[in-house]
Design a protein around this motif. Structure first.
Motif, PDB file in Angstrom:
ATOM      1  N   HIS A 362      19.051  54.990   7.871  1.00 23.12           N
ATOM      2  CA  HIS A 362      19.717  53.567   7.587  1.00 23.12           C
ATOM      3  C   HIS A 362      18.603  52.738   6.934  1.00 23.12           C
ATOM      4  O   HIS A 362      17.359  52.953   6.956  1.00 23.12           O
ATOM      5  N   GLY A 363      19.129  51.747   5.992  1.00 18.81           N
ATOM      6  CA  GLY A 363      18.388  50.769   5.246  1.00 18.81           C
ATOM      7  C   GLY A 363      17.712  49.678   6.231  1.00 18.81           C
ATOM      8  O   GLY A 363      16.696  49.115   5.555  1.00 18.81           O
ATOM      9  N   TYR A 364      18.122  49.532   7.507  1.00 16.03           N
ATOM     10  CA  TYR A 364      17.591  48.384   8.420  1.00 16.03           C
ATOM     11  C   TYR A 364      16.828  49.255   9.486  1.00 16.03           C
ATOM     12  O   TYR A 364      17.127  50.473   9.916  1.00 16.03           O
ATOM     13  N   PRO A 365      16.133  48.606  10.327  1.00 16.30           N
ATOM     14  CA  PRO A 365      15.445  49.239  11.363  1.00 16.30           C
ATOM     15  C   PRO A 365      16.443  49.718  12.544  1.00 16.30           C
ATOM     16  O   PRO A 365      17.495  49.459  12.434  1.00 16.30           O
ATOM     17  N   VAL A 366      15.628  50.266  13.642  1.00 10.15           N
ATOM     18  CA  VAL A 366      16.425  50.600  14.808  1.00 10.15           C
ATOM     19  C   VAL A 366      17.065  49.221  15.400  1.00 10.15           C
ATOM     20  O   VAL A 366      16.417  48.276  15.087  1.00 10.15           O
ATOM     21  N   HIS A 367      18.247  49.076  16.206  1.00  8.32           N
ATOM     22  CA  HIS A 367      18.598  48.101  16.683  1.00  8.32           C
ATOM     23  C   HIS A 367      17.713  47.228  17.635  1.00  8.32           C
ATOM     24  O   HIS A 367      17.121  48.127  18.528  1.00  8.32           O
ATOM     25  N   ARG A 368      17.497  45.852  17.581  1.00  8.24           N
ATOM     26  CA  ARG A 368      17.011  45.348  18.759  1.00  8.24           C
ATOM     27  C   ARG A 368      17.665  45.325  20.053  1.00  8.24           C
ATOM     28  O   ARG A 368      18.780  45.695  20.071  1.00  8.24           O
ATOM     29  N   GLY A 369      16.761  45.915  21.138  1.00 10.49           N
ATOM     30  CA  GLY A 369      17.335  46.096  22.412  1.00 10.49           C
ATOM     31  C   GLY A 369      17.362  47.651  22.474  1.00 10.49           C
ATOM     32  O   GLY A 369      17.856  48.088  23.716  1.00 10.49           O
ATOM     33  N   THR A 370      16.905  48.359  21.565  1.00 10.22           N
ATOM     34  CA  THR A 370      16.897  50.108  22.086  1.00 10.22           C
ATOM     35  C   THR A 370      15.776  50.354  22.978  1.00 10.22           C
ATOM     36  O   THR A 370      14.725  49.473  22.795  1.00 10.22           O
ATOM     37  N   ALA A 371      15.999  51.192  23.677  1.00 10.39           N
ATOM     38  CA  ALA A 371      14.874  51.377  24.790  1.00 10.39           C
ATOM     39  C   ALA A 371      14.832  53.015  25.139  1.00 10.39           C
ATOM     40  O   ALA A 371      15.847  53.785  24.994  1.00 10.39           O
ATOM     41  N   MET A 372      13.693  53.435  25.239  1.00 10.04           N
ATOM     42  CA  MET A 372      13.664  54.842  25.712  1.00 10.04           C
ATOM     43  C   MET A 372      12.451  55.108  26.662  1.00 10.04           C
ATOM     44  O   MET A 372      11.508  54.822  26.764  1.00 10.04           O
ATOM     45  N   GLN A 373      12.948  55.588  27.921  1.00 11.19           N
ATOM     46  CA  GLN A 373      12.221  55.570  29.011  1.00 11.19           C
ATOM     47  C   GLN A 373      11.463  56.956  28.962  1.00 11.19           C
ATOM     48  O   GLN A 373      11.785  58.170  28.855  1.00 11.19           O
ATOM     49  N   LEU A 374      10.227  56.524  29.162  1.00 12.20           N
ATOM     50  CA  LEU A 374       9.187  57.785  29.001  1.00 12.20           C
ATOM     51  C   LEU A 374       8.869  58.529  30.229  1.00 12.20           C
ATOM     52  O   LEU A 374       8.382  59.539  30.364  1.00 12.20           O
ATOM     53  N   GLY A 375       9.070  57.752  31.414  1.00 12.66           N
ATOM     54  CA  GLY A 375       8.650  58.310  32.797  1.00 12.66           C
ATOM     55  C   GLY A 375       9.316  57.433  33.957  1.00 12.66           C
ATOM     56  O   GLY A 375      10.004  56.471  33.216  1.00 12.66           O
ATOM     57  N   HIS A 376       9.026  57.515  35.199  1.00 15.26           N
ATOM     58  CA  HIS A 376       9.618  56.856  36.159  1.00 15.26           C
ATOM     59  C   HIS A 376       9.369  55.453  36.060  1.00 15.26           C
ATOM     60  O   HIS A 376       9.954  54.349  36.263  1.00 15.26           O
ATOM     61  N   HIS A 377       7.969  55.256  35.560  1.00 18.84           N
ATOM     62  CA  HIS A 377       7.617  53.700  35.410  1.00 18.84           C
ATOM     63  C   HIS A 377       7.095  53.206  33.951  1.00 18.84           C
ATOM     64  O   HIS A 377       6.522  52.100  33.992  1.00 18.84           O
ATOM     65  N   GLU A 378       7.601  53.811  32.890  1.00 20.95           N
ATOM     66  CA  GLU A 378       7.204  53.513  31.495  1.00 20.95           C
ATOM     67  C   GLU A 378       8.394  53.444  30.693  1.00 20.95           C
ATOM     68  O   GLU A 378       9.251  54.698  30.780  1.00 20.95           O
ATOM     69  N   THR A 379       8.588  52.508  30.092  1.00 21.04           N
ATOM     70  CA  THR A 379       9.625  52.360  28.913  1.00 21.04           C
ATOM     71  C   THR A 379       9.257  51.830  27.622  1.00 21.04           C
ATOM     72  O   THR A 379       8.547  50.665  27.701  1.00 21.04           O
ATOM     73  N   LEU A 380       9.674  52.408  26.643  1.00 20.02           N
ATOM     74  CA  LEU A 380       9.437  51.541  25.185  1.00 20.02           C
ATOM     75  C   LEU A 380      10.658  50.493  24.973  1.00 20.02           C
ATOM     76  O   LEU A 380      11.956  51.088  25.483  1.00 20.02           O
TER      77      LEU A 380
END
Length: 473
Positions: A362-380
């Motif tokens: 896409h010509g623009y970045p990822v959407h604001r509000g995107t999240a990706m959980q890496l573990g039980h207590h860690e999230t991007l």
């Protein structure tokens, strides 16, 4: 079923948090400036929330009071944007937007600095000191007229540039220095540079930024979050090093609070602690020190909520929570049902791009509000990114260029869904009333704490009391 180590977890896109404005509870919008235009500020209907008119004192270069007066008059005019056309709405005039007027300075509240100030700066080996002394004297002269104004406009001549900042051992910053002096006197100031506030090409941008700032500094609340669980307190912690050095260095520890959906609790406490532990370059508190910091924050909440204890407290910090700090937080909150301790890490090493179709980024970045959980207590969590919802459905990236880096949220205590923490963090990035943008990268808890820490270390005297944040905006 085995999963490849290189396989990424799934991601989720959170809706853009809504804001509540004046009038009925249904008056909400995701766009802060459109919401103000449509409904007025949240505190508009609150009794005596802001004086009408807002009275402005002025400190200006010789001959500059008239220029400031014309700027205030300009705020009552309608302006159309010449930049950020996808985001910036028309400015209808200060009194139409905020429901209160502006009154310009008269008599002793209109101060012009000596006409030879620039020459004295040019002939001095320490021009910043000459400028700081002149402005400090002007501020102190307003103390006798404290009941005659709400906010002080301070106009700086761009030709005084040599006195704005000094790097190196002295580490002088005129903005932070004046904020510290004014805050010690309980005075709200709005600093302006003539080449930016008076001569900037887009008068609509100037009107929105200055209008929101003046309304807030006069005691108003422009907007609040529309969806915050009642009884939740948010606390942000940051550290600032005093001028002393060595293992026994003294730190000023600042806390800022955003307490609830009603916008109350925009205050902070500052606590000085000796012999703070250092791990690498970062300071950490001992158990009893953290206890004192959080206990003082809790007292502010209880004072504003008839002595009630919050059932949930979320504490943000930009460094990890050491075991002593965790214990200190729980010691201070024995009656609180839920305590979340969250390390908000700005540098995570991750990046993300949006590829809606194979081999077609896409010509623009990822959407604001995107999240990706890496573990039980860690999230991007991407708090920056494409945000079409504030631009009528068109792509809009506030930063303009670059690939945004996500925040890494690491929970050191607490339970429940990480999604809730992401939603709340995303909402708190919209609560900085000191700009006209749709969001900040950091939640307001840490944004405020960082701002406070920079100013507090320059305060001549740090008292054991709470301070309204508007003194430091």
């Amino acid at each position: 079923m085995s999963v490849a180590a290189s396989r990424l977890p799934g991601n989720i896109l959170f809706q853009e948090p809504a804001l509540r404005f004046g009038g009925a509870d249904q008056n909400i919008d995701v766009h802060p400036l459109l919401g103000l235009s449509r409904f007025g500020p949240f505190s508009r209907d609150r009794l005596a929330a802001v004086s009408n008119p807002i009275r402005l004192a002025m400190i200006a270069p010789a001959g500059g009071v008239d220029r400031l007066t014309r700027l205030v008059q300009e705020l009552e005019q309608r302006h159309r944007p010449k930049e950020r056309a996808n985001y910036l709405p028309d400015f209808a005039g200060f009194s139409r937007v905020f429901g209160v007027g502006l009154a310009t300075a008269v008599g002793p509240t209109a101060i012009e600095l000596p006409s030879d100030l620039g020459d004295r700066m040019a002939n001095s080996p320490r021009p910043h000191q000459v400028l700081a002394d002149a402005l400090t004297r002007a501020l102190f002269s307003l103390r006798n007229a404290r009941d005659a104004f709400d906010v002080v406009l301070v106009l700086l001549d761009h030709r005084w540039q040599s006195g704005f900042e000094v790097k190196g051992d002295e580490d002088f910053d005129l903005h932070d220095y004046l904020k510290a002096i004014a805050a010690s006197e309980g005075i709200c100031i709005q600093m302006l540079r003539d080449d930016k506030a008076l001569d900037y090409r887009c008068r609509c941008s100037v009107a929105w930024r200055l209008g929101v700032a003046l309304y807030t500094k006069a005691g108003g609340v422009p907007w609040v979050l529309a969806d915050v669980e009642p009884g939740t307190a948010f606390v942000g912690i940051d550290y600032a090093l005093r001028s002393a050095s060595g293992p026994a260095a003294r730190f000023a520890i600042c806390c800022s609070q955003v307490f609830d959906a009603e916008g109350s609790g925009m205050e902070f406490v500052a606590y000085e602690a000796n012999d703070v532990q250092m791990f690498g370059r970062n300071p950490f508190l001992r158990r009893e020190q953290m206890l004192k910091v959080i206990a003082r924050s809790l007292m502010i909440y209880q004072r504003k909520h008839a002595g009630e204890t919050p059932h949930r407290v979320v504490i943000h910090k930009n460094t990890e929570f050491r075991p002593d700090e965790v214990e200190g937080c729980f010691d201070a909150l024995p009656r609180t049902e839920v305590v979340d301790l969250v390390h908000v890490q700005q540098s995570s090493g991750w990046r993300g791009v949006l590829i809606p179709k194979p081999r077609e980024p896409h010509g623009y970045p990822v959407h604001r509000g995107t999240a990706m959980q890496l573990g039980h207590h860690e999230t991007l969590l991407w708090t920056q990114g494409n945000l079409p919802v504030v631009a009528g459905g068109r792509d809009y990236f506030k930063e303009g260029k670059g690939i945004p880096e996500p925040l890494l949220l690491v929970r050191h205590a607490g339970h429940g869904s990480m999604d809730d923490l992401c939603r709340q963090t995303l909402g708190l990035t919209k609560m900085d009333w000191n700009n006209d943008g749709p969001y900040d990268r950091l939640p307001v808890t840490l944004n405020f704490a960082q701002t406070l820490a920079k100013v507090v270390v320059r305060m001549p005297k740090l008292e054991a009391r709470s301070y309204p944040f508007r003194l430091f905006m």
